[in-house]
Enzyme design. Sequence first.
Site, PDB file in Angstrom:
ATOM      1  N   LYS A 196       0.859  -1.184   0.000  1.00 44.65           N
ATOM      2  CA  LYS A 196       0.000   0.000   0.000  1.00 44.65           C
ATOM      3  C   LYS A 196       0.891   1.228   0.000  1.00 44.65           C
ATOM      4  O   LYS A 196       1.695   1.430   0.913  1.00 44.65           O
ATOM      5  CB  LYS A 196      -0.896  -0.009   1.240  1.00 44.65           C
ATOM      6  CG  LYS A 196      -1.757   1.238   1.350  1.00 44.65           C
ATOM      7  CD  LYS A 196      -2.737   1.115   2.499  1.00 44.65           C
ATOM      8  CE  LYS A 196      -3.571   2.374   2.649  1.00 44.65           C
ATOM      9  NZ  LYS A 196      -4.518   2.261   3.764  1.00 44.65           N
ATOM     10  N   LYS A 250      -2.151  -1.488  -3.788  1.00 44.58           N
ATOM     11  CA  LYS A 250      -3.038  -0.334  -3.706  1.00 44.58           C
ATOM     12  C   LYS A 250      -2.248   0.958  -3.818  1.00 44.58           C
ATOM     13  O   LYS A 250      -1.229   1.061  -3.141  1.00 44.58           O
ATOM     14  CB  LYS A 250      -3.752  -0.403  -2.357  1.00 44.58           C
ATOM     15  CG  LYS A 250      -4.650   0.757  -2.042  1.00 44.58           C
ATOM     16  CD  LYS A 250      -5.170   0.629  -0.635  1.00 44.58           C
ATOM     17  CE  LYS A 250      -6.050   1.832  -0.360  1.00 44.58           C
ATOM     18  NZ  LYS A 250      -6.569   1.819   0.976  1.00 44.58           N
TER      19      LYS A 250
HETATM   20  C1  PBG Z   1      -6.926   3.319   5.762  1.00 42.84           C
HETATM   21  C2  PBG Z   1      -7.470   3.187   4.380  1.00 42.84           C
HETATM   22  C3  PBG Z   1      -7.418   4.147   3.378  1.00 42.84           C
HETATM   23  C4  PBG Z   1      -8.049   3.596   2.260  1.00 42.84           C
HETATM   24  C5  PBG Z   1      -8.458   2.318   2.614  1.00 42.84           C
HETATM   25  N1  PBG Z   1      -8.072   2.083   3.927  1.00 42.84           N
HETATM   26  C6  PBG Z   1      -6.961   5.550   3.412  1.00 42.84           C
HETATM   27  C7  PBG Z   1      -5.580   5.876   3.749  1.00 42.84           C
HETATM   28  O1  PBG Z   1      -4.683   5.047   3.814  1.00 42.84           O
HETATM   29  O2  PBG Z   1      -5.372   7.060   3.964  1.00 42.84           O
HETATM   30  C8  PBG Z   1      -8.208   4.288   0.947  1.00 42.84           C
HETATM   31  C9  PBG Z   1      -9.215   3.721   0.015  1.00 42.84           C
HETATM   32  C10 PBG Z   1      -9.533   4.600  -1.127  1.00 42.84           C
HETATM   33  O3  PBG Z   1      -8.937   5.656  -1.353  1.00 42.84           O
HETATM   34  O4  PBG Z   1     -10.451   4.218  -1.863  1.00 42.84           O
HETATM   35  N2  PBG Z   1      -7.859   2.867   6.700  1.00 42.84           N
END
Ligand code: PBG
Length: 326
Positions: A196, A250
Amino acid sequence: MFPSERPRRLRRTPALRRLVAETTLAPSDLVAPLFVAEGLSEPKAIRSLPGQFQHTVASLREEVRALVGVGVTSVILFAVPATKDDVGSGAWDPQGIAQMALRTLRDDFGDEIVLMADLCLDEYTSHGHCGALRGDGTVDNDATIELYARVALSQAVAGAGVVAPSGMMDGQVGAIRSALDGAGFEETIILAYAAKFASGLYGPFREAVDVQIIDGGDRRGYQQDYRNRREALREARADVAQGADIVMVKPAMTYLDIVSDLRQALDVPVCAYHVSGEYAMVKAAAANGWIDGTAVALEQLTAVRRAGADFVLTYFARELAEELGR
Ligand code: PBG
């Protein structure tokens, strides 16, 4: 090119093109991210994600019913609590909004759907970080993974079949796996947000879950640096070694090289998350009449499959499943 080489032969008709297509995209390859919020009397549209809502428990059930109707049988749930605190204790509250929604969906749908719960603290912390903070404002890794273990257990008890840790703390998968196993939840699946990246593409999501990071901060201290490729593979391998059943990349479109690397190097299922900013960009351009939004969504999500993802989390799930069913 030799005169005998005529690739266009195989492109002449739709039936021929379907026959030789190397990649498929079906509703069963899609996972719908859904938001449920505490204290709403009716669903609330999310401005930056046209067509997406903060749901009430009642409208959430209807949405899942509609998704199942078009062949999308996997959902991942995000919850927006009414109150926050500095450790995010709402995240493991047995009467919390996530747990209530999970119980309801489990009771309604049982094994008809794959019920996933995003596992993080940022929706629940007053400072908006994904974990507990030390005095100096940095995230305390080892204190946080203990909290994640509690959240995982509460989600499994409430009926999540899959927990999906998204906080990018070191050792989170191992901590969650041992907590689940220790409580008899050996069958609960861990889908690790393994690669991520600290991305500008999460902007609309933060509106969707009412999260603001304190002091204009960011998540670069725990999410991956987008300049790095090898690191993603190393971290995904570590997650598998700790017990991850599935790994995620991601965002999706800007990280297809990572999807491809993980697919080749690992033998667990690999998925990708087509995130809020990716959805919002397509929607915004389409709203201006600059692109055909559904066509571009189909192209993008098929490309994620072509790169090697077994399935994709996407806000387009319902729209595309409807399109694919036409
Ligand atoms: C963190 C989380 C995020 C997303 C999913 N889980 C946001 C982040 O890391 O700031 C983002 C998902 C998206 O942008 O569709 N709990």
